[in-house]
Scaffold this motif. Sequence first.
Motif, PDB file in Angstrom:
ATOM      1  N   LEU D   6       0.816  -1.225   0.000  1.00  0.00           N
ATOM      2  CA  LEU D   6       0.000   0.000   0.000  1.00  0.00           C
ATOM      3  C   LEU D   6       0.845   1.268   0.000  1.00  0.00           C
ATOM      4  N   LYS D   7       2.162   1.113   0.132  1.00  0.00           N
ATOM      5  CA  LYS D   7       3.098   2.257   0.080  1.00  0.00           C
ATOM      6  C   LYS D   7       2.592   3.428   0.936  1.00  0.00           C
ATOM      7  N   SER D   8       2.737   4.641   0.438  1.00  0.00           N
ATOM      8  CA  SER D   8       2.215   5.808   1.159  1.00  0.00           C
ATOM      9  C   SER D   8       1.043   6.406   0.385  1.00  0.00           C
ATOM     10  N   TYR D   9       0.279   5.540  -0.264  1.00  0.00           N
ATOM     11  CA  TYR D   9      -0.866   6.038  -1.024  1.00  0.00           C
ATOM     12  C   TYR D   9      -1.974   6.493  -0.078  1.00  0.00           C
ATOM     13  N   ILE D  10      -2.562   7.602  -0.417  1.00  0.00           N
ATOM     14  CA  ILE D  10      -3.592   8.201   0.439  1.00  0.00           C
ATOM     15  C   ILE D  10      -4.884   7.393   0.405  1.00  0.00           C
ATOM     16  N   GLU D  11      -5.141   6.729  -0.733  1.00  0.00           N
ATOM     17  CA  GLU D  11      -6.413   6.021  -0.903  1.00  0.00           C
ATOM     18  C   GLU D  11      -6.553   4.844   0.069  1.00  0.00           C
ATOM     19  N   THR D  12      -5.439   4.333   0.562  1.00  0.00           N
ATOM     20  CA  THR D  12      -5.518   3.089   1.339  1.00  0.00           C
ATOM     21  C   THR D  12      -4.970   3.216   2.753  1.00  0.00           C
ATOM     22  N   ILE D  13      -4.987   4.453   3.300  1.00  0.00           N
ATOM     23  CA  ILE D  13      -4.726   4.565   4.740  1.00  0.00           C
ATOM     24  C   ILE D  13      -6.076   4.499   5.451  1.00  0.00           C
ATOM     25  N   ALA D 199       1.325  -2.791  -6.404  1.00  0.00           N
ATOM     26  CA  ALA D 199       0.891  -1.690  -5.544  1.00  0.00           C
ATOM     27  C   ALA D 199      -0.203  -0.886  -6.233  1.00  0.00           C
ATOM     28  N   SER D 200       0.180   0.068  -7.083  1.00  0.00           N
ATOM     29  CA  SER D 200      -0.789   1.020  -7.614  1.00  0.00           C
ATOM     30  C   SER D 200      -1.915   0.366  -8.405  1.00  0.00           C
TER      31      SER D 200
END
Lengths: 221, 221, 221, 221
Positions: D6-13, D199-200
């Motif tokens: 999920l890295k630092s993607y905003i959609e999946t925090i 990821a993306s």
Amino acid sequence: MLVINLKSYIETIGKGGSELLEAAEKVAEEYGINIVIAPQFTDIYLLAKNAKKVKIFAQHIDPIEPGAYTGYILPEAVKEAGAVGTLINHSEKPMKIIDIEKAINIARRLGLITIVCANDEIVGAAVAKLNPDYVAVEPPELIGTGISVSTAKPEIVINSVKMIKEVNPNVKVLVGAGISNREDVKKALEYGAEGVLLASAVTKAKNFYEKIKELAEGFIR
Amino acid sequence: MLVINLKSYIETIGKGGSELLEAAEKVAEEYGINIVIAPQFTDIYLLAKNAKKVKIFAQHIDPIEPGAYTGYILPEAVKEAGAVGTLINHSEKPMKIIDIEKAINIARRLGLITIVCANDEIVGAAVAKLNPDYVAVEPPELIGTGISVSTAKPEIVINSVKMIKEVNPNVKVLVGAGISNREDVKKALEYGAEGVLLASAVTKAKNFYEKIKELAEGFIR
Amino acid sequence: MLVINLKSYIETIGKGGSELLEAAEKVAEEYGINIVIAPQFTDIYLLAKNAKKVKIFAQHIDPIEPGAYTGYILPEAVKEAGAVGTLINHSEKPMKIIDIEKAINIARRLGLITIVCANDEIVGAAVAKLNPDYVAVEPPELIGTGISVSTAKPEIVINSVKMIKEVNPNVKVLVGAGISNREDVKKALEYGAEGVLLASAVTKAKNFYEKIKELAEGFIR
Amino acid sequence: MLVINLKSYIETIGKGGSELLEAAEKVAEEYGINIVIAPQFTDIYLLAKNAKKVKIFAQHIDPIEPGAYTGYILPEAVKEAGAVGTLINHSEKPMKIIDIEKAINIARRLGLITIVCANDEIVGAAVAKLNPDYVAVEPPELIGTGISVSTAKPEIVINSVKMIKEVNPNVKVLVGAGISNREDVKKALEYGAEGVLLASAVTKAKNFYEKIKELAEGFIR
């Protein structure tokens, strides 16, 4: 003061650096301006040996005392090789603030002149508090673009001078990023800077002497 | 091969380094052994100019191509100054594995000999896969102690040689850490190493020539 | 303000952290003082969910915008988990000055309170220029020693307050390093600090409640 | 194994991560495949609490023992929060080789599964020597491009499997970079990979369930 940073450009290592020094010496002689060259570490010795009016600086020093540090830049070694000053915290070699403080203190003890780089006027004012000789404000987004900070963003020059002097009036202010011709230098000085930092405009020039001469003319009122 | 790493020791910058080189040249001549000196970057030029049998290495190179990198060690500049090889990933300058790979590839293209350091035999075997010329196994906990890896931990020497050659028989194996006298060198070679790396035993010696000569005798069967 | 940094101590991850929070809540209630707990990132969610008067802070944020950054601390994620502030540039996680500026700006935009740490009063004054909410001066040589900055080096507290307020009167000043009892807290406040930072004195205490209560008493005049 | 980073993607925090987990659980149930989710550290606790078939991994661990490390990722804390494994050395969080070795050893002692990332097959073979559970080869130049390593560069998949198994047959091989649909997964497995990292393609999908289902179908022969 005109600071020419040779970075890791291939054109100005070894023989190329010596030619650039020669051109800079000629201009320094003719125009009576202060020129600094910051070459690769491996070129400091040879350039410093041949420098007369021009001053040789390191591009960086590590904030260490002599000892068991392999692959580091010992400030004493840089001085021994003939450098009389150093850049610190260039945007391409950003440092921890505690290390900036240490590096400035070591340099001062060794008698090395310090130019601490900053990405904007606020960081410029912050590092001025650490008492270096010079602070050079260089917006990283303009570095290497040919769009000069002094032409495109005069307010950065004006604010840098104001904010840095307010925090520490002993610190001299340089600006850099995108500076590539006489006009860019002239404006930087008009807005209050005491010198400029540049790199590719000189290192990539077809004729080192002509380019450095042009820039030097920006210093003449 | 006897590799003398000058680190950031104050005794061997500038004039001290030149004296050490002179002593090393004399021993190389008398004993016919391969000696490498890795000085501060700023001393590479002068030492390389005066070196005859002794080889000058860099202590580190940055894994970069020529360009806008201030304060970096450009491999081309190191070569231009006269170095013929470089240490990579010394335990005091540990590198990301991707950068070790890049540095080895750049060095190979430039014809620089590579000695990649490793903290133990397992990491030694891992980096052997990246195809450097030499792997030097140096347990960091023994560096600078005077307790020799070859005397105190012979199994590390034996296993390093075995594991590294298994992964890549073309790689030559050096060992280091705590090596300080003839016996330490002798044992390292007996257990299969093809050379040794050391630093303070020589740089802090009262008499460079006597110490290097003693170590060289460890190479004679 | 009493800031309790849980660092990477094993005693206060998971259940231990929850017990510490419970003790801190009780003291906050009884003494009406402001308590902050900065746990491991993985414990922010659970502690924040159970916190009432106590505030949960992150120990660090990375100066990044949302995107492809694996293994980073996204400020938005820290906030989403319930943290209301963050430490920045702790001496165990020192940051480049440009990254301190970025982290402060991101935190402000997200409404996270910032405590920027500094190793001495000069760096404290420098970072005050970057406009954080708090600056915490902690001489690294005293951290974890039990020798309190406020008892052993009152001049650091006094100078920090003076120099930081001079640069930026909006910034509140905390001190830390070695603070472990009521007297240490009392003196820090007497010399002008507006709060203290500590870690092992609480996390290693046999009784969290008793220790936090003792420290809280230092705040009562 | 299908690893979703999920890295630092905003959609999946936070909530987004919980929705993604729910979708992944449904697919894992329906297709009987192994799914791993690697969220922000702050989301490990909540996701792990709700995970049934899906495994929660950390994106990184710091190679440290419990102690005075502010802002670090303590492996024990990651485990305590419910993670059962971790990525190591992702190309966006590259590590020194000595730290990769330490991190693997700490993870093994704690019972955490390790996926060590590598930029190419050579580095993949090198890190296989350090004995992780998985090696994931991901050419950085393809990450996030939608151009799949398995479709565009099948030789990297084939060589990675061959070279890694040769060095260490116990290590399982994953591949990643640009993988975004059923076909990409299918080919990766055909060429010998035992799973994929992405990821993306998932985190930016309009419908988490549909995208994960599509990818899962690539696993069905």
